[in-house]
Design a protein around this motif. Sequence first.
Motif, PDB file in Angstrom:
ATOM      1  N   GLY A 154       0.782  -1.230   0.000  1.00 48.69           N
ATOM      2  CA  GLY A 154       0.000   0.000   0.000  1.00 48.69           C
ATOM      3  C   GLY A 154       0.809   1.273   0.000  1.00 48.69           C
ATOM      4  O   GLY A 154       0.253   2.361  -0.188  1.00 48.69           O
ATOM      5  N   GLU A 155       2.120   1.170   0.202  1.00 49.74           N
ATOM      6  CA  GLU A 155       2.939   2.379   0.154  1.00 49.74           C
ATOM      7  C   GLU A 155       2.976   2.918  -1.271  1.00 49.74           C
ATOM      8  O   GLU A 155       2.987   2.159  -2.241  1.00 49.74           O
ATOM      9  CB  GLU A 155       4.362   2.090   0.642  1.00 49.74           C
ATOM     10  N   ILE A 189       3.144   2.233  -6.891  1.00 57.46           N
ATOM     11  CA  ILE A 189       2.446   1.528  -5.820  1.00 57.46           C
ATOM     12  C   ILE A 189       3.193   0.268  -5.423  1.00 57.46           C
ATOM     13  O   ILE A 189       3.608  -0.512  -6.280  1.00 57.46           O
ATOM     14  CB  ILE A 189       1.024   1.141  -6.271  1.00 57.46           C
ATOM     15  N   SER A 190       3.338   0.056  -4.128  1.00 55.11           N
ATOM     16  CA  SER A 190       3.906  -1.201  -3.624  1.00 55.11           C
ATOM     17  C   SER A 190       2.751  -2.112  -3.215  1.00 55.11           C
ATOM     18  O   SER A 190       2.036  -1.835  -2.252  1.00 55.11           O
ATOM     19  CB  SER A 190       4.819  -0.938  -2.420  1.00 55.11           C
ATOM     20  N   HIS A 191       2.558  -3.186  -3.983  1.00 50.57           N
ATOM     21  CA  HIS A 191       1.463  -4.122  -3.694  1.00 50.57           C
ATOM     22  C   HIS A 191       1.744  -5.437  -4.410  1.00 50.57           C
ATOM     23  O   HIS A 191       2.079  -5.438  -5.601  1.00 50.57           O
ATOM     24  CB  HIS A 191       0.120  -3.558  -4.154  1.00 50.57           C
ATOM     25  N   LEU A 254      -5.636   4.652  -1.772  1.00 52.25           N
ATOM     26  CA  LEU A 254      -5.675   3.302  -2.325  1.00 52.25           C
ATOM     27  C   LEU A 254      -6.463   2.395  -1.403  1.00 52.25           C
ATOM     28  O   LEU A 254      -6.344   2.477  -0.183  1.00 52.25           O
ATOM     29  CB  LEU A 254      -4.252   2.773  -2.516  1.00 52.25           C
ATOM     30  N   ARG A 255      -7.257   1.499  -1.986  1.00 56.61           N
ATOM     31  CA  ARG A 255      -7.939   0.453  -1.240  1.00 56.61           C
ATOM     32  C   ARG A 255      -7.743  -0.855  -1.992  1.00 56.61           C
ATOM     33  O   ARG A 255      -7.893  -0.904  -3.218  1.00 56.61           O
ATOM     34  CB  ARG A 255      -9.424   0.751  -1.099  1.00 56.61           C
ATOM     35  N   THR A 260      -7.620  -3.019   2.981  1.00 50.38           N
ATOM     36  CA  THR A 260      -6.531  -2.155   3.441  1.00 50.38           C
ATOM     37  C   THR A 260      -6.576  -0.837   2.691  1.00 50.38           C
ATOM     38  O   THR A 260      -6.688  -0.809   1.457  1.00 50.38           O
ATOM     39  CB  THR A 260      -5.171  -2.829   3.216  1.00 50.38           C
ATOM     40  N   GLU A 261      -6.480   0.274   3.422  1.00 51.80           N
ATOM     41  CA  GLU A 261      -6.504   1.600   2.817  1.00 51.80           C
ATOM     42  C   GLU A 261      -5.248   2.366   3.187  1.00 51.80           C
ATOM     43  O   GLU A 261      -4.815   2.338   4.342  1.00 51.80           O
ATOM     44  CB  GLU A 261      -7.742   2.373   3.265  1.00 51.80           C
TER      45      GLU A 261
END
Length: 271
Positions: A154-155, A189-191, A254-255, A260-261
């Motif tokens: 999420g970062e 985005i880190s995901h 972001l969600r 997770t938000e």
Amino acid sequence: MKHLAPALAALLLSGPALAQSAWPDIQSALYGDASLIAQSAHVTLDVPYRATDDARTVLGGHVIAPPGQRITAVTLVIDENPAPVAAEFHLAAPQAEFAFSLTTRLNGQTPLHLVALTDTGERHMAEAFLKTSGQGACAAPPGTDPIAALATLGEMELAFLPDLTAASKSVNTRLATLSGKVHALDVDISHPSHSGLAMDQISLLYTPLRVVEEVAITLDNAPYLTMTGSISLSESPRLRVSIPGGTTAAEVRLRDTDGTETQARTSLAAY
């Protein structure tokens, strides 16, 4: 999955059968009997001739609204992916012109479609065909350690750019930004973007689905756009969107599908 747009949710739930059915069936599922203006001069797909990395292929689009109209939504479809609707952009502030680029993953060679909706109800479409290396990236094992990826999930790193193709860390980009030449926003985005189709090579269990569900962008404290994602986004996806000139601040929320938000913010003052 309840937050997904109804059309996208239907495509995801119908699975590979629909993804293999060719564009007419996908078009019917998304738009019913609504007419589309095919190969419209107002829509351009930006794709390579052949993907060199099926797990991380940059796809993009550029839309210029017909005279007197504005763009309200743009949909990217990767026909042969298990989730054909890769991303949907809904513009809270309709634009005369809109462009984007996005890192995606590909299940195999595929037709691509980009459909833009205007405020008068017209749907303009461009199509292309993309060859791939045949890696089948949608069901491939994660490229990073799933447990380690949770630590930064999420970062986001945000950067203003003079255009969509600028190198985000170059000196020239920084100088252009400082001079007020801001026309694009980079969202890194880190995901882990787990597709739900990949098998853990040790446990032989499928890694549960967990992807970026929604990215909402606010510019100068006013809603600008919302992007709905899918399993067709790459691991740690990178999104770039055009933004109006004169923008001085951006906030991104972001969600993901687990609820997770996270959020990030940047402004010209930070430069």
